[in-house]
Design a protein around this motif. Structure first.
Motif, PDB file in Angstrom:
ATOM      1  N   HIS A 261       2.734   1.224   6.059  1.00 30.88           N
ATOM      2  CA  HIS A 261       3.915   0.454   5.663  1.00 30.88           C
ATOM      3  C   HIS A 261       3.646  -1.133   5.550  1.00 30.88           C
ATOM      4  CE1 HIS A 261       5.655   4.203   6.728  1.00 30.88           C
ATOM      5  NE2 HIS A 261       5.122   4.187   8.010  1.00 30.88           N
ATOM      6  N   ASP A 262       3.247  -1.590   4.471  1.00 23.53           N
ATOM      7  CA  ASP A 262       2.875  -2.907   4.317  1.00 23.53           C
ATOM      8  C   ASP A 262       3.949  -3.760   4.919  1.00 23.53           C
ATOM      9  OD1 ASP A 262       0.683  -1.888   2.941  1.00 23.53           O
ATOM     10  OD2 ASP A 262       1.544  -2.586   0.927  1.00 23.53           O
ATOM     11  N   ASP A 263       5.010  -3.938   4.886  1.00 19.25           N
ATOM     12  CA  ASP A 263       6.192  -4.704   5.292  1.00 19.25           C
ATOM     13  C   ASP A 263       7.278  -4.278   6.363  1.00 19.25           C
ATOM     14  OD1 ASP A 263       5.228  -6.508   3.087  1.00 19.25           O
ATOM     15  OD2 ASP A 263       6.317  -5.203   1.802  1.00 19.25           O
ATOM     16  N   GLU A 264       6.516  -3.098   7.179  1.00 15.98           N
ATOM     17  CA  GLU A 264       7.480  -2.452   8.013  1.00 15.98           C
ATOM     18  C   GLU A 264       6.997  -1.994   9.145  1.00 15.98           C
ATOM     19  OE1 GLU A 264       8.284  -0.307   4.868  1.00 15.98           O
ATOM     20  OE2 GLU A 264      10.215  -0.920   4.037  1.00 15.98           O
TER      21      GLU A 264
ATOM     22  N   PRO B 169       2.445  -1.764  13.768  1.00 21.28           N
ATOM     23  CA  PRO B 169       2.908  -2.851  13.404  1.00 21.28           C
ATOM     24  C   PRO B 169       2.784  -2.634  11.843  1.00 21.28           C
ATOM     25  CG  PRO B 169       1.169  -3.061  15.117  1.00 21.28           C
ATOM     26  CD  PRO B 169       1.343  -1.555  14.904  1.00 21.28           C
ATOM     27  N   LYS B 170       3.390  -3.358  11.111  1.00 22.88           N
ATOM     28  CA  LYS B 170       3.273  -3.211   9.720  1.00 22.88           C
ATOM     29  C   LYS B 170       1.877  -3.575   9.099  1.00 22.88           C
ATOM     30  CE  LYS B 170       6.414  -6.711   9.029  1.00 22.88           C
ATOM     31  NZ  LYS B 170       6.789  -6.787  10.641  1.00 22.88           N
ATOM     32  N   GLY B 171       1.458  -2.411   8.315  1.00 25.40           N
ATOM     33  CA  GLY B 171       0.247  -2.703   7.537  1.00 25.40           C
ATOM     34  C   GLY B 171      -1.035  -2.175   8.354  1.00 25.40           C
ATOM     35  N   VAL B 172      -0.538  -1.521   9.350  1.00 23.77           N
ATOM     36  CA  VAL B 172      -1.617  -0.570  10.057  1.00 23.77           C
ATOM     37  C   VAL B 172      -1.556   0.919   9.484  1.00 23.77           C
ATOM     38  CG1 VAL B 172      -2.234   0.187  12.470  1.00 23.77           C
ATOM     39  CG2 VAL B 172      -1.621  -2.363  12.134  1.00 23.77           C
ATOM     40  N   ARG B 173      -2.563   1.151   9.429  1.00 21.36           N
ATOM     41  CA  ARG B 173      -2.827   2.624   8.717  1.00 21.36           C
ATOM     42  C   ARG B 173      -2.924   3.339  10.020  1.00 21.36           C
ATOM     43  NH1 ARG B 173      -6.367   5.482   5.368  1.00 21.36           N
ATOM     44  NH2 ARG B 173      -8.059   5.604   6.957  1.00 21.36           N
TER      45      ARG B 173
END
Lengths: 124, 124
Positions: A46-49, A80-84
């Protein structure tokens, strides 16, 4: 039970489908959801969440690119946001999630497990 | 336990002071907090913010103007924005809360139990 009081674990336990989150509460711009999970969801981010996981029953593994963590009942973790990441439950597991209303539960990845927000908002 | 994994109940259980919430996770513009509570907090409201209560252990009563609800371990409830409420625990109780970062835990009411966000952010 008084109106508005919910038991997240009881609601999750009664769900008939795996990986199909259901909204149990609205807190400003966030949803509190529960899900019954088993097996692997899908690698996504989730890029922003941020995404908060709390295990109600069972054990959940969260695979990430650089490490894997394991959550037992009563453990919590924020992806955290952005973590695959890819949630995996070897055995059936009940989870409670906190996500922003905008969050797509499989991120930008669409699989046969992807559920729309409308589906997640169905009465439980 | 892996880095970043927390046990809300264990953290709450180890707190030495009642009614002194501690932040255990940040989820975008919300904090997840835990508290050990006993007795009565204070009548207050949050004009613009909902507040999510989840009881980890014990029993919590939430008095509101028009009714009182009781939450046992595993029960959750959202006090909607603007609703005057007073949390009461006849015996010691451990709770997990979801609040926006802007939320003052005793609303516009200041008592000797009021804790600043800086105090709530102290490491646990």
């Amino acid at each position: 039970m008084s109106a508005g009081v919910v038991s997240p674990e009881k609601i999750a336990s009664a769900l008939g489908e795996h990986w199909s989150p259901r909204v149990i509460a609205e807190v400003d711009d966030a949803y509190v959801k529960v899900a019954k999970v088993h097996g692997s969801l899908a690698w996504h981010s989730h890029d922003d969440e941020d995404e908060f996981f709390y295990v109600l029953a069972g054990t959940l593994r969260i695979e990430m690119d650089d490490r894997t963590i394991e959550l037992g009942a009563g453990d919590a973790f924020v992806v955290p946001k952005g973590v695959r990441h890819n949630p995996v439950a070897d055995d059936e597991c009940l989870v409670m999630l906190i996500e922003r209303k905008t969050t797509l539960h499989t991120g930008s990845t669409t699989t046969d497990k992807t559920r729309s927000i409308a589906e997640q908002l169905r009465p439980v």
